[in-house]
Design a protein around this motif. Structure first.
Motif, mmCIF file in Angstrom:
data_model
loop_
_atom_site.group_PDB
_atom_site.id
_atom_site.type_symbol
_atom_site.label_atom_id
_atom_site.label_comp_id
_atom_site.label_asym_id
_atom_site.label_seq_id
_atom_site.Cartn_x
_atom_site.Cartn_y
_atom_site.Cartn_z
ATOM 1 N N ALA A 10 66.876 65.452 113.693
ATOM 2 C CA ALA A 10 67.016 66.708 112.930
ATOM 3 C C ALA A 10 65.770 66.985 112.096
ATOM 4 N N PRO A 12 61.973 69.199 112.105
ATOM 5 C CA PRO A 12 61.755 70.633 112.354
ATOM 6 C C PRO A 12 62.062 71.056 113.794
ATOM 7 N N ALA A 13 61.729 70.203 114.775
ATOM 8 C CA ALA A 13 61.981 70.571 116.180
ATOM 9 C C ALA A 13 63.481 70.638 116.449
ATOM 10 N N GLY A 14 64.196 69.568 116.087
ATOM 11 C CA GLY A 14 65.622 69.491 116.381
ATOM 12 C C GLY A 14 66.434 70.534 115.632
ATOM 13 N N LYS A 33 69.538 59.815 112.529
ATOM 14 C CA LYS A 33 69.861 58.471 112.047
ATOM 15 C C LYS A 33 69.883 58.414 110.527
ATOM 16 N N GLN A 34 69.290 59.435 109.884
ATOM 17 C CA GLN A 34 69.230 59.395 108.427
ATOM 18 C C GLN A 34 70.174 60.410 107.806
ATOM 19 N N LYS A 40 60.099 62.377 105.011
ATOM 20 C CA LYS A 40 59.328 62.146 106.249
ATOM 21 C C LYS A 40 57.870 62.074 105.816
ATOM 22 N N GLY A 115 73.888 59.093 112.618
ATOM 23 C CA GLY A 115 74.016 57.906 113.457
ATOM 24 C C GLY A 115 72.723 57.682 114.227
ATOM 25 N N GLY A 149 60.737 62.740 117.137
ATOM 26 C CA GLY A 149 59.423 62.618 116.505
ATOM 27 C C GLY A 149 58.548 61.583 117.196
ATOM 28 N N ASP A 151 58.876 58.553 117.265
ATOM 29 C CA ASP A 151 59.683 57.454 117.797
ATOM 30 C C ASP A 151 60.094 57.804 119.230
ATOM 31 N N PHE A 200 46.645 68.176 99.118
ATOM 32 C CA PHE A 200 47.464 69.382 99.223
ATOM 33 C C PHE A 200 48.334 69.496 97.964
ATOM 34 N N GLY A 276 59.091 68.721 120.380
ATOM 35 C CA GLY A 276 58.471 68.272 119.132
ATOM 36 C C GLY A 276 57.474 67.145 119.341
ATOM 37 N N GLU A 288 48.390 68.734 112.250
ATOM 38 C CA GLU A 288 49.457 69.664 111.883
ATOM 39 C C GLU A 288 50.442 69.750 113.058
ATOM 40 N N GLY A 289 51.720 69.543 112.769
ATOM 41 C CA GLY A 289 52.666 69.522 113.889
ATOM 42 C C GLY A 289 53.993 70.189 113.603
HETATM 43 C C1 LIG Z 1 50.737 61.280 107.202
HETATM 44 C C2 LIG Z 1 51.067 62.501 108.015
HETATM 45 C C3 LIG Z 1 50.697 63.758 107.542
HETATM 46 C C4 LIG Z 1 51.062 64.908 108.251
HETATM 47 N N1 LIG Z 1 50.757 66.118 107.719
HETATM 48 C C5 LIG Z 1 51.190 67.249 108.314
HETATM 49 C C6 LIG Z 1 51.011 68.521 107.687
HETATM 50 O O1 LIG Z 1 50.496 68.622 106.573
HETATM 51 N N2 LIG Z 1 51.440 69.612 108.353
HETATM 52 C C7 LIG Z 1 52.048 69.537 109.567
HETATM 53 O O2 LIG Z 1 52.377 70.587 110.149
HETATM 54 N N3 LIG Z 1 52.257 68.341 110.181
HETATM 55 C C8 LIG Z 1 51.872 67.194 109.569
HETATM 56 N N4 LIG Z 1 52.127 65.981 110.151
HETATM 57 C C9 LIG Z 1 52.831 65.950 111.452
HETATM 58 C C10 LIG Z 1 54.324 66.231 111.257
HETATM 59 O O3 LIG Z 1 54.863 65.311 110.356
HETATM 60 C C11 LIG Z 1 55.050 66.150 112.602
HETATM 61 O O4 LIG Z 1 54.335 66.937 113.531
HETATM 62 C C12 LIG Z 1 56.478 66.690 112.533
HETATM 63 O O5 LIG Z 1 57.258 65.964 111.622
HETATM 64 C C13 LIG Z 1 57.131 66.630 113.918
HETATM 65 O O6 LIG Z 1 58.445 67.133 113.828
HETATM 66 P P1 LIG Z 1 59.596 66.599 114.813
HETATM 67 O O7 LIG Z 1 60.806 67.394 114.487
HETATM 68 O O8 LIG Z 1 59.110 66.569 116.193
HETATM 69 O O9 LIG Z 1 59.832 65.068 114.396
HETATM 70 P P2 LIG Z 1 60.252 64.416 113.003
HETATM 71 O O10 LIG Z 1 59.966 65.314 111.886
HETATM 72 O O11 LIG Z 1 59.630 63.064 112.994
HETATM 73 O O12 LIG Z 1 61.834 64.266 113.116
HETATM 74 C C14 LIG Z 1 62.415 63.328 113.982
HETATM 75 C C15 LIG Z 1 63.818 63.006 113.498
HETATM 76 O O13 LIG Z 1 64.457 62.193 114.474
HETATM 77 C C16 LIG Z 1 65.235 61.209 113.829
HETATM 78 N N5 LIG Z 1 65.417 60.104 114.777
HETATM 79 C C17 LIG Z 1 64.465 59.324 115.345
HETATM 80 N N6 LIG Z 1 65.019 58.440 116.192
HETATM 81 C C18 LIG Z 1 66.345 58.657 116.180
HETATM 82 C C19 LIG Z 1 67.456 58.069 116.853
HETATM 83 N N7 LIG Z 1 67.290 57.071 117.730
HETATM 84 N N8 LIG Z 1 68.696 58.531 116.582
HETATM 85 C C20 LIG Z 1 68.885 59.543 115.698
HETATM 86 N N9 LIG Z 1 67.874 60.141 115.037
HETATM 87 C C21 LIG Z 1 66.620 59.709 115.285
HETATM 88 C C22 LIG Z 1 64.424 60.853 112.586
HETATM 89 O O14 LIG Z 1 65.241 60.287 111.562
HETATM 90 C C23 LIG Z 1 63.848 62.228 112.193
HETATM 91 O O15 LIG Z 1 64.657 62.882 111.248
HETATM 92 C C24 LIG Z 1 51.764 64.799 109.487
HETATM 93 C C25 LIG Z 1 52.102 63.530 109.986
HETATM 94 C C26 LIG Z 1 51.772 62.392 109.259
HETATM 95 C C27 LIG Z 1 52.170 61.033 109.790
#
Ligand SMILES: Cc1cc2nc3c(=O)[nH]c(=O)nc-3n(C[C@H](O)[C@H](O)[C@H](O)COP(=O)(O)OP(=O)(O)OC[C@H]3O[C@@H](n4cnc5c(N)ncnc54)[C@H](O)[C@@H]3O)c2cc1C
Length: 389
Positions: A10, A12-14, A33-34, A40, A115, A149, A151, A200, A276, A288-289
């Motif tokens: 959950a 930004p993508a989810g 899971k959280q 994050k 979960g 993400g 992971d 920032f 994502g 940026e992601g």
């Molecule tokens: C240090 C750092 C700085 C960054 N700065 C920026 C920034 O300034 N601007 C920007 O746009 N991007 C930034 N990013 C990148 C950004 O954080 C990611 O691109 C973004 O969070 C991706 O979103 P997502 O939804 O794909 O994954 P995530 O945000 O990682 O969400 C994944 C979710 O999946 C859940 N999950 C994982 N495995 C499981 C499982 N097995 N079962 C259930 N749940 C699970 C996690 O708990 C999490 O909530 C930065 C990254 C880092 C590491």
């Protein structure tokens, strides 16, 4: 109960795919899971692609109320040549941002479940099944979306990963300081090469301060991130001043990044999609992601909606093509920028020219808003043009 769509993760993508699908009347289960609110590790910066996504989802007002707005990024080259990139930027702590998105999804009809998903598999009738590590319960859905993400363990088990190594690593902490900085700062300072760093502001005299480093060709570039951070806050004048007048509020924490829309397959077995950062949706070079993670969620929502309405899952096969057509061109410039600007002399040259050249200033602003083709700058022709325009 058979859900129409099950989404794992959950972030930004989810949350974005979940809220769009629920708005269209589908029965959606969103699993993380959280427990929310959850933190994050991130820089908390939202660039124009993220802002536009929030506007399309009807969430911009809500997010901007709790965020910190600015109209420019100031970048510093290795020799500290400063140039500014105008645009609309926002920072919001991920603790707050991700909860707003997940809550909005729930308010539009999504069911949230906490979960850790341990396995994703397909039943003989084609439905997607998830099992959890903490309990024997299982859930089933007609379509599964993985948004976990950086992971990638679930994707790996499903054979959807082509490059297991991450593209970059970054760390950050929060700092409270009476030093007044009213813009986003990005630095490629010579004291931190091969890394990059940022300051920032996030409002209320708090700053997200961090640094990152790309892995090139699968090999980590020389350097230790904690050392890079230390050099940044002791050598780079703005960071030094910020720290002199402030104190670190949280420990330095790091996380991996998957960048460049590569490394994983976004579609498998007829009814499984990945979105994502799991599919490398984060931009190379800047890291940026958030915006692109949400955009992959939007694209997935459109194709999943179509499949469910027409009762034809063949549409899902189009997802990889849709990603290539809609998003691939956006990554090209960031990849070239990463390759070019990691060379200190070229970074300095471009920064020096960017101070004077209206052509370069407009082009940088346009690349960030995605209205200008990055090749306008990042090509031999572009560089030559910047010498006289
Ligand atoms: C240090 C750092 C700085 C960054 N700065 C920026 C920034 O300034 N601007 C920007 O746009 N991007 C930034 N990013 C990148 C950004 O954080 C990611 O691109 C973004 O969070 C991706 O979103 P997502 O939804 O794909 O994954 P995530 O945000 O990682 O969400 C994944 C979710 O999946 C859940 N999950 C994982 N495995 C499981 C499982 N097995 N079962 C259930 N749940 C699970 C996690 O708990 C999490 O909530 C930065 C990254 C880092 C590491």
């Amino acid at each position: 109960m058979l859900w129409e769509v099950m989404i794992v993760g959950a972030g930004p993508a989810g949350s974005m795919v979940a809220l769009h699908l629920a708005s269209q009347g589908h029965r959606v289960l969103l699993i993380d899971k959280q427990r929310f609110p959850r933190d994050k590790i991130c820089g908390d910066g939202l660039i124009p692609d993220a802002i536009r996504c929030l506007q399309r989802a009807g969430l911009y007002e809500k997010v901007s109320k709790v965020g910190w707005k600015t109209k420019k990024i100031t970048a510093f080259s290795p020799s500290r040549i400063r140039f500014e990139v105008p645009g609309d930027f926002l920072t919001v702590k991920r603790l707050i941002f991700d909860e707003i998105l997940a809550r909005e999804a729930v308010s539009r009809g999504v069911t949230f479940c906490q979960g850790t998903v341990q396995t994703i598999s397909r039943d003989s009738d084609g439905t997607v099944r998830a099992s959890f590590s903490e309990s024997p319960r299982q859930v089933r859905a007609r379509i599964g979306i993985i948004a976990t993400g950086a992971d990638i363990s679930l994707l790996k088990n499903l054979g959807m990963v082509s490059q297991p190594r991450a593209s970059a690593v970054a760390l950050r902490c929060y700092v409270r300081s009476s030093f007044n900085l009213d813009q986003l700062v990005i630095s490629f300072d010579c004291s931190i090469i091969p890394g990059y760093a940022w300051i920032f502001p996030v409002g209320g005299e708090e700053y997200n301060v961090g640094c990152g480093m790309a892995y090139r060709d699968g090999v980590k570039t020389r350097g230790n991130l904690k050392e890079i951070f230390h050099n940044f806050v002791t050598e780079f004048p703005l960071a030094r001043e910020l720290m002199k007048q402030g104190k670190i509020l949280t420990p330095l924490q790091g996380a991996l990044l998957r960048c460049g829309l590569k490394g994983s397959h976004p579609f498998k077995d007829g009814n499984l999609l990945a979105i994502g950062e799991t599919i490398g949706a984060t931009f190379p070079f800047t890291g940026e992601g958030i915006g692109k993670a949400m955009e992959t969620g939007e694209l997935a929502a459109s194709i999943v909606h179509q499949s469910l309405v027409k009762g034809n899952f063949e549409y899902l096969r189009e997802f990889p093509r849709l990603l290539e057509e809609e998003l691939r061109p956006r990554y090209w410039g960031y990849q070239v920028a990463e390759n070019w600007l990691s060379k200190a002399w070229l970074n300095d040259l471009i920064a020096r020219r960017a101070r004077k050249s209206r052509f370069l200033q407009n082009a940088f602003a346009g690349i960030i808003t995605e209205t200008v083709d990055p090749q306008t700058i990042f090509s031999v022709r572009g560089i030559l043009k910047s010498l006289w325009m």
